[in-house]
Design an enzyme around this catalytic site. Structure first.
Site, PDB file in Angstrom:
ATOM      1  N   PRO A   9       0.798  -1.223   0.000  1.00 18.13           N
ATOM      2  CA  PRO A   9       0.000   0.000   0.000  1.00 18.13           C
ATOM      3  C   PRO A   9       0.832   1.275   0.000  1.00 18.13           C
ATOM      4  O   PRO A   9       1.869   1.355   0.645  1.00 18.13           O
ATOM      5  CB  PRO A   9      -0.833  -0.099   1.280  1.00 18.13           C
ATOM      6  CG  PRO A   9      -0.153  -1.104   2.125  1.00 18.13           C
ATOM      7  CD  PRO A   9       0.564  -2.030   1.199  1.00 18.13           C
ATOM      8  N   ASN A  10       0.338   2.211  -0.761  1.00 25.25           N
ATOM      9  CA  ASN A  10       0.854   3.579  -0.871  1.00 25.25           C
ATOM     10  C   ASN A  10       2.157   3.698  -1.657  1.00 25.25           C
ATOM     11  O   ASN A  10       2.613   4.809  -1.913  1.00 25.25           O
ATOM     12  CB  ASN A  10       1.003   4.237   0.507  1.00 25.25           C
ATOM     13  CG  ASN A  10      -0.324   4.373   1.196  1.00 25.25           C
ATOM     14  OD1 ASN A  10      -1.286   4.858   0.606  1.00 25.25           O
ATOM     15  ND2 ASN A  10      -0.407   3.915   2.427  1.00 25.25           N
ATOM     16  N   ARG A  17       4.134  11.246  -1.887  1.00 24.38           N
ATOM     17  CA  ARG A  17       4.016  11.140  -0.430  1.00 24.38           C
ATOM     18  C   ARG A  17       5.353  11.322   0.271  1.00 24.38           C
ATOM     19  O   ARG A  17       6.378  10.828  -0.184  1.00 24.38           O
ATOM     20  CB  ARG A  17       3.399   9.795  -0.044  1.00 24.38           C
ATOM     21  CG  ARG A  17       4.311   8.606  -0.323  1.00 24.38           C
ATOM     22  CD  ARG A  17       3.680   7.291   0.052  1.00 24.38           C
ATOM     23  NE  ARG A  17       3.750   7.041   1.469  1.00 24.38           N
ATOM     24  CZ  ARG A  17       4.139   5.885   1.993  1.00 24.38           C
ATOM     25  NH1 ARG A  17       4.476   4.880   1.231  1.00 24.38           N
ATOM     26  NH2 ARG A  17       4.174   5.739   3.291  1.00 24.38           N
ATOM     27  N   TYR A  22      10.827   9.370   1.312  1.00 25.42           N
ATOM     28  CA  TYR A  22      10.864   8.464   0.166  1.00 25.42           C
ATOM     29  C   TYR A  22      11.467   9.072  -1.097  1.00 25.42           C
ATOM     30  O   TYR A  22      11.645   8.368  -2.086  1.00 25.42           O
ATOM     31  CB  TYR A  22       9.446   7.957  -0.142  1.00 25.42           C
ATOM     32  CG  TYR A  22       8.852   7.204   1.020  1.00 25.42           C
ATOM     33  CD1 TYR A  22       9.248   5.911   1.317  1.00 25.42           C
ATOM     34  CD2 TYR A  22       7.901   7.800   1.839  1.00 25.42           C
ATOM     35  CE1 TYR A  22       8.718   5.219   2.388  1.00 25.42           C
ATOM     36  CE2 TYR A  22       7.356   7.121   2.909  1.00 25.42           C
ATOM     37  CZ  TYR A  22       7.777   5.828   3.184  1.00 25.42           C
ATOM     38  OH  TYR A  22       7.254   5.155   4.252  1.00 25.42           O
ATOM     39  N   ASN A  73       8.148  -5.459  -0.749  1.00 25.31           N
ATOM     40  CA  ASN A  73       8.040  -4.313   0.137  1.00 25.31           C
ATOM     41  C   ASN A  73       6.569  -4.255   0.531  1.00 25.31           C
ATOM     42  O   ASN A  73       5.749  -3.713  -0.214  1.00 25.31           O
ATOM     43  CB  ASN A  73       8.472  -3.018  -0.555  1.00 25.31           C
ATOM     44  CG  ASN A  73       8.414  -1.830   0.373  1.00 25.31           C
ATOM     45  OD1 ASN A  73       7.764  -1.862   1.413  1.00 25.31           O
ATOM     46  ND2 ASN A  73       9.077  -0.756  -0.014  1.00 25.31           N
ATOM     47  N   ALA A  76       2.945  -0.756   4.761  1.00 21.47           N
ATOM     48  CA  ALA A  76       2.391  -0.797   6.116  1.00 21.47           C
ATOM     49  C   ALA A  76       1.992  -2.204   6.552  1.00 21.47           C
ATOM     50  O   ALA A  76       1.955  -2.496   7.745  1.00 21.47           O
ATOM     51  CB  ALA A  76       1.187   0.137   6.207  1.00 21.47           C
ATOM     52  N   HIS A  79       4.008  -4.508   9.182  1.00 21.36           N
ATOM     53  CA  HIS A  79       3.853  -4.441  10.631  1.00 21.36           C
ATOM     54  C   HIS A  79       2.566  -5.082  11.134  1.00 21.36           C
ATOM     55  O   HIS A  79       2.349  -5.138  12.339  1.00 21.36           O
ATOM     56  CB  HIS A  79       3.905  -2.978  11.072  1.00 21.36           C
ATOM     57  CG  HIS A  79       4.873  -2.165  10.279  1.00 21.36           C
ATOM     58  ND1 HIS A  79       6.240  -2.383  10.316  1.00 21.36           N
ATOM     59  CD2 HIS A  79       4.686  -1.177   9.377  1.00 21.36           C
ATOM     60  CE1 HIS A  79       6.840  -1.543   9.489  1.00 21.36           C
ATOM     61  NE2 HIS A  79       5.917  -0.801   8.907  1.00 21.36           N
ATOM     62  N   ASP A  86       1.963 -15.809   6.129  1.00 25.17           N
ATOM     63  CA  ASP A  86       1.493 -17.178   5.905  1.00 25.17           C
ATOM     64  C   ASP A  86       1.513 -17.553   4.424  1.00 25.17           C
ATOM     65  O   ASP A  86       1.837 -18.691   4.068  1.00 25.17           O
ATOM     66  CB  ASP A  86       0.094 -17.370   6.476  1.00 25.17           C
ATOM     67  CG  ASP A  86       0.079 -17.456   7.996  1.00 25.17           C
ATOM     68  OD1 ASP A  86       1.168 -17.582   8.606  1.00 25.17           O
ATOM     69  OD2 ASP A  86      -1.017 -17.387   8.585  1.00 25.17           O
ATOM     70  N   GLU A  97      12.846  -9.167   1.892  1.00 29.32           N
ATOM     71  CA  GLU A  97      12.029  -8.012   2.294  1.00 29.32           C
ATOM     72  C   GLU A  97      12.847  -6.756   2.028  1.00 29.32           C
ATOM     73  O   GLU A  97      14.038  -6.706   2.347  1.00 29.32           O
ATOM     74  CB  GLU A  97      11.708  -8.131   3.781  1.00 29.32           C
ATOM     75  CG  GLU A  97      10.988  -6.949   4.369  1.00 29.32           C
ATOM     76  CD  GLU A  97      10.800  -7.069   5.879  1.00 29.32           C
ATOM     77  OE1 GLU A  97      10.024  -6.272   6.416  1.00 29.32           O
ATOM     78  OE2 GLU A  97      11.437  -7.932   6.518  1.00 29.32           O
ATOM     79  N   HIS A  99      12.759  -2.283   2.077  1.00 29.39           N
ATOM     80  CA  HIS A  99      12.097  -1.027   2.452  1.00 29.39           C
ATOM     81  C   HIS A  99      12.962   0.126   1.952  1.00 29.39           C
ATOM     82  O   HIS A  99      14.189   0.107   2.128  1.00 29.39           O
ATOM     83  CB  HIS A  99      11.909  -0.927   3.964  1.00 29.39           C
ATOM     84  CG  HIS A  99      11.028  -1.994   4.503  1.00 29.39           C
ATOM     85  ND1 HIS A  99       9.662  -1.935   4.394  1.00 29.39           N
ATOM     86  CD2 HIS A  99      11.323  -3.170   5.099  1.00 29.39           C
ATOM     87  CE1 HIS A  99       9.151  -3.027   4.923  1.00 29.39           C
ATOM     88  NE2 HIS A  99      10.137  -3.803   5.352  1.00 29.39           N
ATOM     89  N   SER A 101      12.915   3.273   2.998  1.00 27.79           N
ATOM     90  CA  SER A 101      13.410   4.056   4.127  1.00 27.79           C
ATOM     91  C   SER A 101      14.082   3.139   5.146  1.00 27.79           C
ATOM     92  O   SER A 101      13.923   1.918   5.112  1.00 27.79           O
ATOM     93  CB  SER A 101      12.266   4.820   4.793  1.00 27.79           C
ATOM     94  OG  SER A 101      11.392   3.923   5.459  1.00 27.79           O
ATOM     95  N   ARG A 106      12.793   4.672  12.419  1.00 24.32           N
ATOM     96  CA  ARG A 106      11.528   5.409  12.423  1.00 24.32           C
ATOM     97  C   ARG A 106      10.697   5.054  13.656  1.00 24.32           C
ATOM     98  O   ARG A 106      11.234   4.615  14.662  1.00 24.32           O
ATOM     99  CB  ARG A 106      10.802   5.147  11.106  1.00 24.32           C
ATOM    100  CG  ARG A 106      11.615   5.714   9.916  1.00 24.32           C
ATOM    101  CD  ARG A 106      10.956   5.536   8.597  1.00 24.32           C
ATOM    102  NE  ARG A 106       9.672   6.222   8.556  1.00 24.32           N
ATOM    103  CZ  ARG A 106       8.745   6.004   7.629  1.00 24.32           C
ATOM    104  NH1 ARG A 106       8.959   5.115   6.671  1.00 24.32           N
ATOM    105  NH2 ARG A 106       7.608   6.666   7.645  1.00 24.32           N
ATOM    106  N   ARG A 110       7.052   0.608  13.562  1.00 23.38           N
ATOM    107  CA  ARG A 110       7.699   0.147  12.325  1.00 23.38           C
ATOM    108  C   ARG A 110       8.830  -0.849  12.600  1.00 23.38           C
ATOM    109  O   ARG A 110       9.410  -1.409  11.678  1.00 23.38           O
ATOM    110  CB  ARG A 110       8.224   1.332  11.516  1.00 23.38           C
ATOM    111  CG  ARG A 110       7.108   2.222  10.993  1.00 23.38           C
ATOM    112  CD  ARG A 110       7.604   3.208   9.977  1.00 23.38           C
ATOM    113  NE  ARG A 110       6.638   4.262   9.770  1.00 23.38           N
ATOM    114  CZ  ARG A 110       5.607   4.205   8.926  1.00 23.38           C
ATOM    115  NH1 ARG A 110       5.393   3.118   8.216  1.00 23.38           N
ATOM    116  NH2 ARG A 110       4.778   5.220   8.805  1.00 23.38           N
TER     117      ARG A 110
END
Length: 142
Positions: A9-10, A17, A22, A73, A76, A79, A86, A97, A99, A101, A106, A110
């Site tokens: 998301p986002n 944003r 970012y 990635n 949100a 977390h 799963d 994984e 990210h 940032s 942070r 997070r």
């Protein structure tokens, strides 16, 4: 070799944003970078982005026996999503994984990552280059 790159998301709002976190590069420029680097490395790549947890779970499930690695990635959902964890466990595809940032620097919430419980590597705080490092890790693992 085929790698699935999933963004949560986002991430479609990159360049809009929180530019101080970012940067000002767009999601389209991220996809272009990933596809260009994959081509240089002789790797097939599919990029996927969704703001919906269930859609991400479905995409992971569809990767079963079709992809050699997943770069994710989860945004949100990192977390909060046991469902994504799963799904990754179910397909058992080597996963990194990533990210953009430095999430470890942070907010406290997070610091939690469900995906980290499955991923063989987590790359944070390296901007778009983190995706390339993640792809390299998958290539070197296989």
């Amino acid at each position: 070799m085929k790698i699935l790159v999933i963004n949560g998301p986002n991430l479609n709002m990159l360049g809009i944003r929180e530019k101080h976190i970012y940067g000002d590069k767009t999601y389209a420029s991220l996809v272009k970078l990933i596809k260009g680097k994959a081509k240089e490395k002789g790797v097939k790549v599919k990029c996927y982005q969704s703001n919906y947890e269930g859609a991400i779970v479905t995409e992971i499930q569809k990767a079963y026996q079709k992809f050699d690695g997943i770069v994710i990635n989860p945004g949100a959902y990192t977390h909060t999503s046991v469902a994504i964890l799963d799904a990754l466990k179910a397909v058992n595809i080597p996963t990194v994984e990533v990210h953009i940032s430095a999430v470890n620097e942070r907010e406290d919430f997070r610091q939690i990552s469900f995906v980290k419980n499955f991923a063989f590597l987590t790359v944070t705080g390296k901007g778009f280059d983190g995706y390339i490092e993640a792809m390299d890790a998958i290539i070197n693992k296989n």
